[in-house]
Write a protein that holds these residues in place. Structure first.
Motif, PDB file in Angstrom:
ATOM      1  N   PRO A   1       0.800  -1.232   0.000  1.00  0.00           N
ATOM      2  CA  PRO A   1       0.000   0.000   0.000  1.00  0.00           C
ATOM      3  C   PRO A   1       0.835   1.286   0.000  1.00  0.00           C
ATOM      4  O   PRO A   1       0.332   2.349  -0.374  1.00  0.00           O
ATOM      5  CB  PRO A   1      -0.825  -0.108   1.290  1.00  0.00           C
ATOM      6  CG  PRO A   1      -0.062  -1.044   2.166  1.00  0.00           C
ATOM      7  CD  PRO A   1       0.669  -1.979   1.250  1.00  0.00           C
ATOM      8  N   ASP A   2       2.105   1.208   0.361  1.00  0.00           N
ATOM      9  CA  ASP A   2       2.942   2.399   0.435  1.00  0.00           C
ATOM     10  C   ASP A   2       3.719   2.594  -0.876  1.00  0.00           C
ATOM     11  O   ASP A   2       4.482   1.718  -1.292  1.00  0.00           O
ATOM     12  CB  ASP A   2       3.918   2.278   1.607  1.00  0.00           C
ATOM     13  CG  ASP A   2       4.662   3.572   1.857  1.00  0.00           C
ATOM     14  OD1 ASP A   2       4.184   4.375   2.684  1.00  0.00           O
ATOM     15  OD2 ASP A   2       5.705   3.798   1.198  1.00  0.00           O
ATOM     16  N   SER A   3       3.552   3.746  -1.497  1.00  0.00           N
ATOM     17  CA  SER A   3       4.196   3.996  -2.790  1.00  0.00           C
ATOM     18  C   SER A   3       5.720   4.036  -2.673  1.00  0.00           C
ATOM     19  O   SER A   3       6.416   3.615  -3.603  1.00  0.00           O
ATOM     20  CB  SER A   3       3.687   5.299  -3.395  1.00  0.00           C
ATOM     21  OG  SER A   3       4.032   6.402  -2.585  1.00  0.00           O
ATOM     22  N   ARG A   4       6.254   4.499  -1.554  1.00  0.00           N
ATOM     23  CA  ARG A   4       7.716   4.534  -1.393  1.00  0.00           C
ATOM     24  C   ARG A   4       8.292   3.126  -1.283  1.00  0.00           C
ATOM     25  O   ARG A   4       9.383   2.855  -1.778  1.00  0.00           O
ATOM     26  CB  ARG A   4       8.104   5.394  -0.197  1.00  0.00           C
ATOM     27  CG  ARG A   4       7.800   6.876  -0.452  1.00  0.00           C
ATOM     28  CD  ARG A   4       8.094   7.718   0.742  1.00  0.00           C
ATOM     29  NE  ARG A   4       7.243   7.253   1.840  1.00  0.00           N
ATOM     30  CZ  ARG A   4       7.374   7.622   3.098  1.00  0.00           C
ATOM     31  NH1 ARG A   4       8.325   8.432   3.448  1.00  0.00           N
ATOM     32  NH2 ARG A   4       6.568   7.163   4.016  1.00  0.00           N
TER      33      ARG A   4
ATOM     34  N   ASP B   1       0.518   1.689 -12.370  1.00  0.00           N
ATOM     35  CA  ASP B   1       0.540   2.023 -10.943  1.00  0.00           C
ATOM     36  C   ASP B   1      -0.148   3.371 -10.727  1.00  0.00           C
ATOM     37  O   ASP B   1       0.034   4.292 -11.518  1.00  0.00           O
ATOM     38  CB  ASP B   1       1.984   2.080 -10.427  1.00  0.00           C
ATOM     39  CG  ASP B   1       2.028   2.079  -8.912  1.00  0.00           C
ATOM     40  OD1 ASP B   1       2.160   0.976  -8.337  1.00  0.00           O
ATOM     41  OD2 ASP B   1       1.924   3.165  -8.296  1.00  0.00           O
ATOM     42  N   PRO B   2      -0.916   3.498  -9.659  1.00  0.00           N
ATOM     43  CA  PRO B   2      -1.621   4.762  -9.428  1.00  0.00           C
ATOM     44  C   PRO B   2      -0.702   5.924  -9.044  1.00  0.00           C
ATOM     45  O   PRO B   2      -1.088   7.084  -9.167  1.00  0.00           O
ATOM     46  CB  PRO B   2      -2.592   4.436  -8.287  1.00  0.00           C
ATOM     47  CG  PRO B   2      -2.060   3.207  -7.650  1.00  0.00           C
ATOM     48  CD  PRO B   2      -1.278   2.472  -8.687  1.00  0.00           C
ATOM     49  N   ASP B   3       0.520   5.655  -8.622  1.00  0.00           N
ATOM     50  CA  ASP B   3       1.430   6.715  -8.177  1.00  0.00           C
ATOM     51  C   ASP B   3       2.455   7.047  -9.269  1.00  0.00           C
ATOM     52  O   ASP B   3       3.154   6.179  -9.760  1.00  0.00           O
ATOM     53  CB  ASP B   3       2.144   6.255  -6.901  1.00  0.00           C
ATOM     54  CG  ASP B   3       2.944   7.377  -6.282  1.00  0.00           C
ATOM     55  OD1 ASP B   3       4.118   7.545  -6.703  1.00  0.00           O
ATOM     56  OD2 ASP B   3       2.420   8.079  -5.413  1.00  0.00           O
ATOM     57  N   GLU B   4       2.556   8.321  -9.613  1.00  0.00           N
ATOM     58  CA  GLU B   4       3.461   8.766 -10.673  1.00  0.00           C
ATOM     59  C   GLU B   4       4.917   8.455 -10.357  1.00  0.00           C
ATOM     60  O   GLU B   4       5.676   8.052 -11.233  1.00  0.00           O
ATOM     61  CB  GLU B   4       3.298  10.280 -10.897  1.00  0.00           C
ATOM     62  CG  GLU B   4       4.275  10.873 -11.890  1.00  0.00           C
ATOM     63  CD  GLU B   4       4.124  10.315 -13.304  1.00  0.00           C
ATOM     64  OE1 GLU B   4       5.151  10.213 -14.009  1.00  0.00           O
ATOM     65  OE2 GLU B   4       3.001   9.975 -13.691  1.00  0.00           O
ATOM     66  N   SER B   5       5.347   8.604  -9.102  1.00  0.00           N
ATOM     67  CA  SER B   5       6.754   8.348  -8.759  1.00  0.00           C
ATOM     68  C   SER B   5       7.103   6.865  -8.919  1.00  0.00           C
ATOM     69  O   SER B   5       8.215   6.525  -9.320  1.00  0.00           O
ATOM     70  CB  SER B   5       7.073   8.827  -7.342  1.00  0.00           C
ATOM     71  OG  SER B   5       6.349   8.079  -6.384  1.00  0.00           O
ATOM     72  N   VAL B   6       6.160   5.991  -8.639  1.00  0.00           N
ATOM     73  CA  VAL B   6       6.384   4.556  -8.818  1.00  0.00           C
ATOM     74  C   VAL B   6       6.447   4.234 -10.307  1.00  0.00           C
ATOM     75  O   VAL B   6       7.312   3.467 -10.755  1.00  0.00           O
ATOM     76  CB  VAL B   6       5.288   3.715  -8.120  1.00  0.00           C
ATOM     77  CG1 VAL B   6       5.474   2.226  -8.391  1.00  0.00           C
ATOM     78  CG2 VAL B   6       5.292   3.979  -6.618  1.00  0.00           C
ATOM     79  N   ARG B   7       5.545   4.833 -11.089  1.00  0.00           N
ATOM     80  CA  ARG B   7       5.575   4.613 -12.544  1.00  0.00           C
ATOM     81  C   ARG B   7       6.897   5.084 -13.130  1.00  0.00           C
ATOM     82  O   ARG B   7       7.488   4.410 -13.978  1.00  0.00           O
ATOM     83  CB  ARG B   7       4.402   5.325 -13.228  1.00  0.00           C
ATOM     84  CG  ARG B   7       3.059   4.678 -12.965  1.00  0.00           C
ATOM     85  CD  ARG B   7       1.962   5.212 -13.880  1.00  0.00           C
ATOM     86  NE  ARG B   7       1.859   6.652 -13.908  1.00  0.00           N
ATOM     87  CZ  ARG B   7       1.083   7.378 -13.115  1.00  0.00           C
ATOM     88  NH1 ARG B   7       0.339   6.783 -12.193  1.00  0.00           N
ATOM     89  NH2 ARG B   7       1.038   8.680 -13.236  1.00  0.00           N
ATOM     90  N   GLU B   8       7.387   6.231 -12.680  1.00  0.00           N
ATOM     91  CA  GLU B   8       8.658   6.752 -13.199  1.00  0.00           C
ATOM     92  C   GLU B   8       9.831   5.868 -12.773  1.00  0.00           C
ATOM     93  O   GLU B   8      10.747   5.606 -13.557  1.00  0.00           O
ATOM     94  CB  GLU B   8       8.886   8.193 -12.747  1.00  0.00           C
ATOM     95  CG  GLU B   8      10.117   8.836 -13.338  1.00  0.00           C
ATOM     96  CD  GLU B   8      10.175   8.791 -14.865  1.00  0.00           C
ATOM     97  OE1 GLU B   8      11.309   8.719 -15.403  1.00  0.00           O
ATOM     98  OE2 GLU B   8       9.128   8.841 -15.535  1.00  0.00           O
ATOM     99  N   ALA B   9       9.827   5.391 -11.543  1.00  0.00           N
ATOM    100  CA  ALA B   9      10.886   4.476 -11.095  1.00  0.00           C
ATOM    101  C   ALA B   9      10.861   3.196 -11.928  1.00  0.00           C
ATOM    102  O   ALA B   9      11.918   2.668 -12.303  1.00  0.00           O
ATOM    103  CB  ALA B   9      10.715   4.153  -9.606  1.00  0.00           C
TER     104      ALA B   9
END
Length: 162
Positions: A41-44, A66-74
Motif C-alpha cells: 500500500p505504500d508507494s515509497r 501504478d496509481p502513483d506517478e513516482s512509482v511509474r517513473e521508477a
C-alpha cells in the motif's frame, strides 16, 4: 547486562520504513519483490522494490498502471536500464520485451544505449523519427548499427514522400 539488538528489517513489518530497509538490505527474495511491487500500500516501498526487480513483465505492468506517478517513473527508469543491458538478463528475454514495448521513448533509449548491437538494431527497426535515425547513423560505434539506421532512414524518407 542485557544487550538489545535492533530487529532485522522485515518485509512483513507494519512500518513502511522497515519494509524499505529490508528491501535495501537485500533481505527480500525476488518473488517477494514481485508481491511488494504489485500490492504494497505504500508507494515509497513499491518504488524501492521496483529498483531491485529484474522482471520486465512486472515492471512494464507497473509503469503502465501504478496509481502513483513516482512509482511509474521508477519502473520506467528500471525497465529502460534492464532493456539496455544494465544487468545480466538474457538477451532473448530483453529482445522479446523490446519487441512488445509500445513506448517510443524507451525504444529510442535502447536504440542509442543498448549494450548489444543486435538489440540496438532491433530498436532501430521500430523507430520512425528521422532525426534520431540520423543521429544513430552518424554516432553509433558499431558499423552494422550505423548501416541499419541509414537503411531505416532511407525507408522513412520514401514513406514520407508518398
Amino acid at each position: 547486562m542485557w544487550f538489545h539488538r535492533r530487529p532485522r528489517p522485515d518485509i512483513h513489518d507494519t512500518a513502511p520504513a522497515v519494509r524499505r530497509a529490508a528491501i535495501n538490505a537485500g533481505a527480500v527474495g525476488h518473488n517477494a519483490l514481485r508481491r511488494v511491487v504489485t500490492a504494497d500500500p505504500d508507494s515509497r516501498v513499491r518504488s524501492t522494490a521496483v529498483g531491485r526487480l529484474h522482471d520486465l513483465v512486472i515492471l512494464r505492468s507497473v509503469l503502465e498502471g501504478d496509481p502513483d506517478e513516482s512509482v511509474r517513473e521508477a519502473a520506467r527508469v528500471r525497465y529502460r536500464q534492464l532493456l539496455a543491458g544494465g544487468d545480466t538478463l538474457d538477451l532473448d528475454y530483453r529482445r522479446a520485451a523490446l519487441e512488445a514495448c509500445p513506448d517510443t521513448q524507451i525504444i529510442a533509449h535502447v536504440a542509442r544505449s543498448a549494450r548489444e548491437p543486435l538489440l540496438r538494431r532491433v530498436a532501430i527497426g521500430r523507430i520512425h523519427e528521422p532525426r534520431l535515425l540520423d543521429e544513430i547513423r552518424h554516432h553509433d560505434t558499431d558499423p552494422t548499427v550505423r548501416a541499419a539506421a541509414a537503411e531505416r532512414l532511407a525507408l522513412e524518407a520514401q514513406r514520407f514522400q508518398r
